[in-house]
Design a protein around this motif. Structure first.
Motif, PDB file in Angstrom:
ATOM      1  N   SER A 166       0.830  -1.194   0.000  1.00  0.00           N
ATOM      2  CA  SER A 166       0.000   0.000   0.000  1.00  0.00           C
ATOM      3  C   SER A 166       0.872   1.255   0.000  1.00  0.00           C
ATOM      4  N   VAL A 167       0.439   2.315   0.671  1.00  0.00           N
ATOM      5  CA  VAL A 167       1.197   3.569   0.733  1.00  0.00           C
ATOM      6  C   VAL A 167       1.287   4.010   2.191  1.00  0.00           C
ATOM      7  N   PRO A 168       2.296   4.805   2.551  1.00  0.00           N
ATOM      8  CA  PRO A 168       2.450   5.205   3.963  1.00  0.00           C
ATOM      9  C   PRO A 168       1.271   5.993   4.507  1.00  0.00           C
ATOM     10  N   ASN A 169       0.758   6.928   3.692  1.00  0.00           N
ATOM     11  CA  ASN A 169      -0.345   7.772   4.136  1.00  0.00           C
ATOM     12  C   ASN A 169      -1.129   8.219   2.909  1.00  0.00           C
ATOM     13  N   PHE A 170      -2.433   8.000   2.916  1.00  0.00           N
ATOM     14  CA  PHE A 170      -3.235   8.313   1.734  1.00  0.00           C
ATOM     15  C   PHE A 170      -3.224   9.812   1.420  1.00  0.00           C
ATOM     16  N   GLY A 171      -3.383  10.635   2.427  1.00  0.00           N
ATOM     17  CA  GLY A 171      -3.436  12.068   2.199  1.00  0.00           C
ATOM     18  C   GLY A 171      -2.128  12.632   1.688  1.00  0.00           C
ATOM     19  N   ASN A 172      -1.007  12.152   2.237  1.00  0.00           N
ATOM     20  CA  ASN A 172       0.296  12.637   1.799  1.00  0.00           C
ATOM     21  C   ASN A 172       0.706  12.072   0.443  1.00  0.00           C
ATOM     22  N   THR A 173       0.258  10.868   0.130  1.00  0.00           N
ATOM     23  CA  THR A 173       0.619  10.242  -1.141  1.00  0.00           C
ATOM     24  C   THR A 173      -0.182  10.825  -2.290  1.00  0.00           C
ATOM     25  N   PHE A 174      -1.434  11.220  -2.014  1.00  0.00           N
ATOM     26  CA  PHE A 174      -2.308  11.762  -3.060  1.00  0.00           C
ATOM     27  C   PHE A 174      -2.779  13.164  -2.642  1.00  0.00           C
ATOM     28  N   PRO A 175      -1.907  14.175  -2.772  1.00  0.00           N
ATOM     29  CA  PRO A 175      -2.222  15.497  -2.230  1.00  0.00           C
ATOM     30  C   PRO A 175      -2.658  16.525  -3.281  1.00  0.00           C
ATOM     31  N   ASP A 176      -2.853  16.113  -4.541  1.00  0.00           N
ATOM     32  CA  ASP A 176      -3.023  17.076  -5.639  1.00  0.00           C
ATOM     33  C   ASP A 176      -4.372  17.795  -5.532  1.00  0.00           C
ATOM     34  N   LEU A 177      -4.327  19.067  -5.166  1.00  0.00           N
ATOM     35  CA  LEU A 177      -5.533  19.866  -4.990  1.00  0.00           C
ATOM     36  C   LEU A 177      -6.132  20.288  -6.327  1.00  0.00           C
ATOM     37  N   GLN A 214      -4.842  20.195 -10.453  1.00  0.00           N
ATOM     38  CA  GLN A 214      -5.537  19.369 -11.424  1.00  0.00           C
ATOM     39  C   GLN A 214      -6.208  20.213 -12.503  1.00  0.00           C
ATOM     40  N   LEU A 215      -6.605  21.420 -12.142  1.00  0.00           N
ATOM     41  CA  LEU A 215      -7.315  22.269 -13.085  1.00  0.00           C
ATOM     42  C   LEU A 215      -6.433  22.647 -14.270  1.00  0.00           C
ATOM     43  N   LEU A 216      -5.162  22.873 -14.040  1.00  0.00           N
ATOM     44  CA  LEU A 216      -4.253  23.209 -15.138  1.00  0.00           C
ATOM     45  C   LEU A 216      -4.184  22.073 -16.157  1.00  0.00           C
ATOM     46  N   ALA A 217      -4.108  20.836 -15.674  1.00  0.00           N
ATOM     47  CA  ALA A 217      -4.084  19.686 -16.580  1.00  0.00           C
ATOM     48  C   ALA A 217      -5.421  19.514 -17.284  1.00  0.00           C
ATOM     49  N   ALA A 218      -6.527  19.750 -16.571  1.00  0.00           N
ATOM     50  CA  ALA A 218      -7.858  19.615 -17.170  1.00  0.00           C
ATOM     51  C   ALA A 218      -8.053  20.617 -18.298  1.00  0.00           C
ATOM     52  N   GLN A 219      -7.595  21.846 -18.093  1.00  0.00           N
ATOM     53  CA  GLN A 219      -7.733  22.862 -19.135  1.00  0.00           C
ATOM     54  C   GLN A 219      -6.834  22.574 -20.326  1.00  0.00           C
ATOM     55  N   ARG A 220      -5.734  21.924 -20.088  1.00  0.00           N
ATOM     56  CA  ARG A 220      -4.815  21.609 -21.187  1.00  0.00           C
ATOM     57  C   ARG A 220      -5.330  20.473 -22.057  1.00  0.00           C
ATOM     58  N   TYR A 275      -2.948  13.210 -11.835  1.00  0.00           N
ATOM     59  CA  TYR A 275      -2.979  13.857 -10.521  1.00  0.00           C
ATOM     60  C   TYR A 275      -4.089  13.193  -9.712  1.00  0.00           C
ATOM     61  N   ILE A 276      -3.861  13.048  -8.401  1.00  0.00           N
ATOM     62  CA  ILE A 276      -4.836  12.340  -7.564  1.00  0.00           C
ATOM     63  C   ILE A 276      -5.005  13.073  -6.244  1.00  0.00           C
ATOM     64  N   LYS A 277      -6.256  13.228  -5.851  1.00  0.00           N
ATOM     65  CA  LYS A 277      -6.588  13.797  -4.539  1.00  0.00           C
ATOM     66  C   LYS A 277      -7.383  12.771  -3.749  1.00  0.00           C
ATOM     67  N   TYR A 278      -6.917  12.502  -2.535  1.00  0.00           N
ATOM     68  CA  TYR A 278      -7.624  11.573  -1.648  1.00  0.00           C
ATOM     69  C   TYR A 278      -8.739  12.331  -0.941  1.00  0.00           C
ATOM     70  N   GLU A 279      -9.985  12.026  -1.326  1.00  0.00           N
ATOM     71  CA  GLU A 279     -11.151  12.713  -0.767  1.00  0.00           C
ATOM     72  C   GLU A 279     -11.680  11.919   0.438  1.00  0.00           C
ATOM     73  N   VAL A 280     -11.630  12.536   1.614  1.00  0.00           N
ATOM     74  CA  VAL A 280     -12.052  11.852   2.835  1.00  0.00           C
ATOM     75  C   VAL A 280     -13.576  11.814   2.955  1.00  0.00           C
ATOM     76  N   ASN A 281     -14.215  12.956   2.774  1.00  0.00           N
ATOM     77  CA  ASN A 281     -15.671  13.032   2.978  1.00  0.00           C
ATOM     78  C   ASN A 281     -16.446  12.295   1.883  1.00  0.00           C
ATOM     79  N   GLN A 282     -15.942  12.357   0.638  1.00  0.00           N
ATOM     80  CA  GLN A 282     -16.666  11.705  -0.463  1.00  0.00           C
ATOM     81  C   GLN A 282     -16.291  10.227  -0.616  1.00  0.00           C
ATOM     82  N   GLY A 283     -15.263   9.789   0.069  1.00  0.00           N
ATOM     83  CA  GLY A 283     -14.861   8.387   0.001  1.00  0.00           C
ATOM     84  C   GLY A 283     -14.388   7.961  -1.371  1.00  0.00           C
ATOM     85  N   CYS A 284     -13.579   8.809  -2.025  1.00  0.00           N
ATOM     86  CA  CYS A 284     -13.146   8.488  -3.375  1.00  0.00           C
ATOM     87  C   CYS A 284     -11.761   9.043  -3.643  1.00  0.00           C
ATOM     88  N   PHE A 285     -11.140   8.521  -4.698  1.00  0.00           N
ATOM     89  CA  PHE A 285      -9.925   9.096  -5.273  1.00  0.00           C
ATOM     90  C   PHE A 285     -10.347   9.988  -6.436  1.00  0.00           C
TER      91      PHE A 285
END
Length: 277
Positions: free
Chosen positions: A94-105, A109-115, A262-272
């Protein structure tokens, strides 16, 4: 005259034979068979020198390959089979910490989405006009699309390929770890402006400038998975969702480190929350 010539011939032959015998006696090495070094080291010559048959010296092709493989030491820590012949299963790291491993806010992500994405759509009808740049995303052997309430099943091709790779890599990882197969579940895909308004009505965390509007972003839930039942057996080993989450995190971390997303670990929504890059 003929008798004299015959006697001279015999005398010359005897003298030559005597000289050759004398030379061989003084220099015995001169009488050895001069072969090339390649011929001397051939297995059949070795067999003749040791009075062994060729079959006893030269191994068969199959035994040669087997012996050669067995003589090559494996790197330390690598084992493919146990002593009883069972396949060695990979460990779950697995990974040491979900929040630290997937921190992309969202701003990252918006810059990549617009590109890589399309222009945001006002509604579903407006989204239909951009279908020449989008691909349909539906349930398939690698992932399962949940019932979509506030998004539409479309992605740009680049993001669709990423989603396929995640599902396929997840399958591969489960097999190598000896875990029954499960599909990841897609809970959200592309959203129109109308979808965003509905979503913000009951989800205050929904961003007004969401990456989902560009067709580059999708959500994978980490607390639910689609079970693949064995058609030949009614019973199957139960797998905790946490175990599947750990394996999925390994897969996503590898793709993120390969600069695929890019990946953001969403705690409240229960998703990546994942955006292609």
């Amino acid at each position: 005259m003929k008798k004299i010539k015959k006697k001279q011939f015999l005398l010359g032959f005897l003298i030559a034979t005597f000289l050759l015998a004398l030379v061989r006696l003084i220099f015995p090495g001169i009488a050895t068979d001069h072969k090339s070094s390649a011929e001397i080291t051939r297995p059949d010559k070795e067999a003749q020198n040791t009075s062994l048959s060729v079959s006893e010296v030269t191994p068969t092709p199959m035994s040669f390959r087997y012996d050669s493989c067995m003589s090559i030491p494996l790197p330390k820590g690598i084992e493919f089979f146990k002593h009883d012949g069972r396949l060695v299963k990979e460990r779950i790291y697995s990974v040491p910490n979900f929040g630290n491993t997937f921190p992309d806010l969202n701003d990252v992500q918006l810059l990549a989405a617009q590109r890589w994405g399309v222009r945001p759509s006002d509604n579903t009808a407006d989204m239909d006009k951009r279908k020449n740049r989008l691909v349909y995303v539906g349930s398939n052997p690698y992932f399962y699309v949940d019932r979509l309430r506030n998004s539409q099943p479309f992605l740009v091709p680049r993001a669709s390929v990423l989603l396929q790779d995640i599902g396929r890599n997840f399958f591969d990882s489960l097999q190598h770890k000896g875990i029954p197969l499960h599909k990841v579940i897609v809970t959200s895909v592309m959203r129109s402006e109308y979808d965003m308004q509905k979503l913000r009505g009951h989800n205050s965390n929904a961003s007004q400038n969401s990456c989902h509007r560009y067709g580059t972003t999708f959500d994978l839930c980490y607390n639910r998975y689609k079970t693949i039942e064995d058609p030949e057996g009614p019973n199957r080993r139960a797998v905790r969702n946490d175990t599947l989450k750990w394996v999925l995190a390994e897969v996503l971390d590898d793709l993120r480190q390969d600069n695929r997303c890019y990946i953001k670990y969403e705690v409240n929504q229960g998703c990546f929350h994942i955006t292609v890059r």
